[in-house]
Design a protein around this motif. Structure first.
Motif, PDB file in Angstrom:
ATOM      1  N   ALA A  93       9.557   3.435   0.769  1.00 47.19           N
ATOM      2  CA  ALA A  93       8.230   3.677   0.214  1.00 47.19           C
ATOM      3  C   ALA A  93       8.250   4.863  -0.747  1.00 47.19           C
ATOM      4  O   ALA A  93       7.769   4.779  -1.882  1.00 47.19           O
ATOM      5  N   PRO A 135      -0.355  11.951  -1.194  1.00 49.40           N
ATOM      6  CA  PRO A 135      -1.297  11.260  -2.090  1.00 49.40           C
ATOM      7  C   PRO A 135      -2.342  12.207  -2.666  1.00 49.40           C
ATOM      8  O   PRO A 135      -2.552  13.297  -2.125  1.00 49.40           O
ATOM      9  N   ARG A 188      -1.574   1.205  -7.410  1.00 50.66           N
ATOM     10  CA  ARG A 188      -2.560   2.178  -6.931  1.00 50.66           C
ATOM     11  C   ARG A 188      -1.890   3.185  -6.007  1.00 50.66           C
ATOM     12  O   ARG A 188      -2.210   4.372  -6.040  1.00 50.66           O
ATOM     13  N   ALA A 189      -0.946   2.703  -5.190  1.00 55.76           N
ATOM     14  CA  ALA A 189      -0.228   3.612  -4.297  1.00 55.76           C
ATOM     15  C   ALA A 189       0.520   4.655  -5.118  1.00 55.76           C
ATOM     16  O   ALA A 189       0.479   5.848  -4.819  1.00 55.76           O
ATOM     17  N   GLU A 195       0.480  -1.849  -5.184  1.00 57.65           N
ATOM     18  CA  GLU A 195       1.586  -0.895  -5.280  1.00 57.65           C
ATOM     19  C   GLU A 195       1.395   0.086  -6.430  1.00 57.65           C
ATOM     20  O   GLU A 195       1.826   1.226  -6.359  1.00 57.65           O
ATOM     21  N   LEU A 216       4.204  11.124   1.446  1.00 58.25           N
ATOM     22  CA  LEU A 216       3.861  10.511   0.163  1.00 58.25           C
ATOM     23  C   LEU A 216       2.950  11.404  -0.680  1.00 58.25           C
ATOM     24  O   LEU A 216       2.774  11.164  -1.871  1.00 58.25           O
ATOM     25  N   GLN A 228       0.842  -1.195   0.000  1.00 56.88           N
ATOM     26  CA  GLN A 228       0.000   0.000   0.000  1.00 56.88           C
ATOM     27  C   GLN A 228       0.877   1.244   0.000  1.00 56.88           C
ATOM     28  O   GLN A 228       0.500   2.289  -0.502  1.00 56.88           O
ATOM     29  N   ARG A 229       2.098   1.114   0.515  1.00 57.00           N
ATOM     30  CA  ARG A 229       2.988   2.270   0.514  1.00 57.00           C
ATOM     31  C   ARG A 229       3.822   2.352  -0.761  1.00 57.00           C
ATOM     32  O   ARG A 229       4.682   3.211  -0.888  1.00 57.00           O
ATOM     33  N   GLY A 230       3.613   1.387  -1.658  1.00 56.54           N
ATOM     34  CA  GLY A 230       4.274   1.497  -2.964  1.00 56.54           C
ATOM     35  C   GLY A 230       5.327   0.446  -3.266  1.00 56.54           C
ATOM     36  O   GLY A 230       5.887   0.427  -4.356  1.00 56.54           O
ATOM     37  N   PHE A 266      -3.718   6.529  -0.871  1.00 54.41           N
ATOM     38  CA  PHE A 266      -3.062   6.244   0.402  1.00 54.41           C
ATOM     39  C   PHE A 266      -4.101   5.807   1.423  1.00 54.41           C
ATOM     40  O   PHE A 266      -5.170   6.402   1.522  1.00 54.41           O
ATOM     41  N   GLN A 323       7.638   4.666  -4.906  1.00 53.33           N
ATOM     42  CA  GLN A 323       6.586   5.391  -5.621  1.00 53.33           C
ATOM     43  C   GLN A 323       7.170   6.316  -6.678  1.00 53.33           C
ATOM     44  O   GLN A 323       6.654   6.427  -7.779  1.00 53.33           O
ATOM     45  N   ALA A 328      -7.834   0.108  -1.821  1.00 49.91           N
ATOM     46  CA  ALA A 328      -6.367   0.098  -1.822  1.00 49.91           C
ATOM     47  C   ALA A 328      -5.789  -1.121  -2.533  1.00 49.91           C
ATOM     48  O   ALA A 328      -4.585  -1.187  -2.765  1.00 49.91           O
TER      49      ALA A 328
END
Ligand SMILES: Nc1ncnc2c1ncn2[C@@H]1O[C@H](COP(=O)(O)OP(=O)(O)O)[C@@H](O)[C@H]1O
Ligand SMILES: [Mg+2]
Lengths: 492, 249
Positions: free
Chosen positions: B102, B164, B75-76, B73, B162, A447-449, B81, B106, B48
């Motif tokens: 993280a 989002p 979608r993140a 990942e 992050l 979820q954090r990437g 978030f 991204q 998520a």
């Protein structure tokens, strides 16, 4: 057309001729016939120009080996080894290997790629025929030769002896005779006894009194000189107040035609001396069905012979089809200390049975065991450890922490601790945990990437952190990378 | 920004979401309230991209794009978030290390350059100070031994770093005392922006005193059953969920 036919004929002729009269004779002179006998032991010793005492030592080991049986107590399963169907001596060049990288397991090549190993080195590691000769002939070698030379000069200045075992037998016979087999006796166990009879080569290190070895000693510098073969023998001696850190192995998976490896490593630390021995072992674990991997049956033992001496073993084991390995410490000197830090990763069909023995003989001896087992795929990962305190070991202390991490539900982790105490004042503490990488943890990271593979790598690196910290810096970074690669494809 | 149409999700033969319709325009803050077990957390997980749900019907559009077939990942990286109701622990991994991994994952997914360490440290420091997250906390393994309040502050810190487009906050107020609630709410309010949407899930109205929503939805038995302005939250506070629990049965 005619020209083509001619070429074909010529090649065929040469091929046949060479097979019949050329190469085979060459190979024969460099390789003892299959099987083991007194004659083979004599042959090995003769090829190495060994003195009479060394031959007698080997023969004695061989005769004892004949009376021994292969141990079966470890949690590993493999087809019975036919000891008469193995070669016990082959000079480095004669080993048969793949003709080119095209014949090598693509999985192995992919790993080299990920580790960023240059093409030429990939050939050597994969055992492509002639690759190491080519290396001698080309560029890179000049660099590494000069590096080795500077390295050796610096050691010499400090009075440190670092050479191959064969050289030590010839050049430093008093030291070898005094210490060889003094930690792992000839009759210690089936594989150690076999090794004593037929050992090929290995490292010899001697650090004189009060000397702190000026650099990490790495097998890298030695192995490039000569392939050590399957029965490696290493002996390290640290005199009073000496210090040495030794690195064994290499993060790149080595392919080797010899399926059975049975090494012996002996460490001797005298008063106030310290030896740090770090291993990264990544031999070929076999293909995706588990075929063709190395069987690694090793005996490693350190003797804290002097008061206040210290020996610490750190190992990262990711390779081999079967690992049978228990680096141990005999804590003989009063106030001596033993440490064992281990990461054992198993994936695919790998089987690992590893651990340590801490034998407390002296007063106020201390030991510490941190073991991290990670099992993925269909692998089996067993920690087997013995901590014992003898009658005189008053005030002995041990702390053991043994954690297992499971990835997926087809693998197994087992912990088999043995504790024996004959002294009431000894204090032994044991902690053990088994955990799984939870789907929720993975989801949180993703979820954090992070991708699922990055997530596993991150969680696993957290799990092994206490051990990674014990490795020399440059080894630590490589080891982390290696662990991630070994576990690729283990989720999802 | 977010459009959910007739979303049905089940686990095994248990149907949890039974036709969720919801639209959150860019820049708005929406609250979802509802009794326990009505499917609020499930909705946040499905948004998520958590595995384990069968999506039997419906669609989720994010910036006009269907995201149901994208892994979590991705979608993140698109900017979704989720602040977890129960943040997970990762032993041995320093909070700082996790944040960096993280953020860089991204950035990489979006084709941006990884941050240099000094650049990263500067950003963390700025965000951490606002949330009373100490350097010592950042060095500790992620969420291991953190108090409830520390975990929630850490979630908001991650959100701040992050940046989002859509932040889903699942019961961010649960387990917080009044002071901690204020710190966390201030942190969230500071992140309100015309370019960012938020979906604030809560069982209690008190959080909405601090984070005032544009729209309040009531969820019951896997559906949005009512929507209204902030006053709807006050009404629920006064009357309780009795009506909706009844409606669900
Ligand atoms: N993985 C699951 N398997 C089976 N039932 C589940 C699962 N997750 C949630 N549920 C059930 O679905 C319903 C909604 O749960 P949840 O989304 O957590 O509700 P809320 O967050 O509104 O309290 C509950 O009855 C819960 O027990
Ligand atoms: Mg919930």
């Amino acid at each position: 057309m005619a020209a083509v036919q001619e070429t074909v004929d010529q090649v065929r002729r040469i091929d046949v001729d060479q097979y019949k009269y050329g190469f085979v004779t060459d190979i024969e002179s460099d390789r003892a016939p299959k099987g083991l006998s007194e004659d083979i032991v004599r042959y090995i010793s003769a090829r190495k120009n060994e003195p009479e005492w060394m031959l007698e030592w080997r023969l004695d080991a061989y005769r004892r080996w004949l009376t021994m049986n292969e141990p079966t107590w470890a949690r590993v399963h493999y087809p019975k080894i036919d000891f008469d169907d193995l070669y016990y001596y082959s000079a480095p060049k004669s080993t048969k290997g793949p003709k080119s990288l095209d014949e090598v397991d693509p999985e192995l090549l992919a790993t080299y790629e990920k580790l960023g190993i240059p093409l030429r080195e990939r050939e050597i590691l994969a055992g492509v025929e002639g690759a190491s000769d080519r290396r001698v002939a080309v560029d890179a070698v000049f660099d590494s030769v000069s590096v080795v030379t500077t390295f050796k000069e610096e050691l010499k200045k400090a009075g440190v002896i670092f050479c191959s075992m064969s050289e030590a037998v010839r050049e430093y016979p008093e030291l070898v005779r005094k210490y060889l087999g003094s930690v792992v006796p000839v009759t210690d166990n089936f594989y150690a006894t076999l090794n004593s009879a037929v050992f090929s080569d290995g490292s010899f290190v001697y650090v004189p009194e009060g000397v702190r070895c000026p650099m990490e000693l790495s097998t890298y510098f030695r192995i490039n000189e000569k392939n050590t073969g399957q029965f490696e023998r290493t002996l390290i001696i640290a005199e009073k107040g000496a210090y040495v850190s030794y690195l064994e192995g290499c993060t790149a998976p080595m392919r080797d035609e010899n399926q059975l490896h049975a090494a012996v490593v002996e460490l001797v630390a005298l008063e106030d001396a310290e030896i740090k021995y770090s291993t990264v072992q990544n031999w070929y674990p076999g293909d995706k069905d588990g075929k063709g991997g190395i069987y690694n049956f090793v005996t490693k033992r350190g003797d804290c012979r002097g008061a206040r001496s210290k020996i610490s073993w750190t190992q990262v084991e990711t390779g081999s089809a079967i690992t049978w390995k228990y680096p141990s410490c005999i804590l003989r000197g009063d106030d001596s200390q033993g440490e064992f830090y281990s990461i054992a990763v198993s994936n695919g069909y790998q089987q690992v049975d590893s651990g340590t023995k801490m034998i407390h003989l002296g007063k106020r001896t201390k030991s510490r065991i941190i073991s991290k087992g990670i099992a993925a795929g269909r692998s089996d990962n067993t920690y087997r450890g013995l901590v014992s305190a003898h009658r005189k070991a008053s005030g002995a202390r041990n702390f053991t922490n043994c954690d297992s991490l499971l990835i997926g539900d087809k693998c197994g982790a087992h912990t088999v601790p043995y504790i024996e105490s004959k002294n009431a004042s000894a204090v032994f503490e044991h902690e053990a945990t088994t955990s799984k990488i939870a789907d929720d943890q993975l989801f949180y990271c993703m979820q954090r990437g992070l991708s699922s593979e990055e997530a596993v790598a991150l969680i696993v690196n957290g799990f092994v952190k206490d051990v990674i910290q014990q490795l020399p810096m440059e080894f630590a970074v490589e080891a982390q990378k290696l662990i991630s690669i070994s576990l690729e494809g283990s989720v999802g | 920004m977010l459009k959910i149409k007739n979303l049905h999700a089940s686990v095994g033969d248990r149907q949890i979401l039974r036709g969720v319709d919801l639209e959150v325009p860019t820049g708005e803050v929406h609250a979802i309230m509802g009794p326990n077990g009505s499917g609020k957390s499930t909705l946040s997980y499905v948004l998520a991209g958590r595995d384990g749900y069968d999506i039997t019907e419906g669609e989720i559009l994010f910036d006009g794009e269907e995201i149901l077939d994208k892994p979590a990942e991705e979608r993140a990286a698109l900017g979704i978030f989720l602040a977890f109701q129960y943040p997970l622990e990762i032993p041995g991994v320093a909070t700082m290390t996790f944040l960096k991994a993280a953020l860089n994952a991204q950035r990489k997914a979006r084709g941006e350059a990884e941050l240099t360490t000094p650049d990263f440290m500067r950003r963390v420091k700025g965000a951490a100070e606002k949330l009373n997250v100490t350097q010592e906390m950042l060095r500790r393994p992620l969420n291991v031994g953190f108090s409830g309040g520390e975990k929630k502050r850490n979630e908001i810190l991650q959100m701040a770093l992050l940046e989002p487009k859509l932040a889903i906050l699942d019961e961010t107020d649960s387990g917080l005392d009044i002071d901690a609630l204020r710190v966390v709410s201030d942190g969230v309010n500071a992140l309100r922006s015309p370019k960012r949407s938020m979906l604030v899930i809560t069982h209690y109205q008190r959080l909405l005193d601090h984070i005032v929503p544009d729209v309040v939805h009531v969820m019951s038995a896997g559906r949005i059953v009512r929507s209204g302005g902030p006053e709807l939250a006050l009404e629920l506070e006064a009357k309780g969920y009795a009506d909706y629990v009844g409606a669900a049965a």
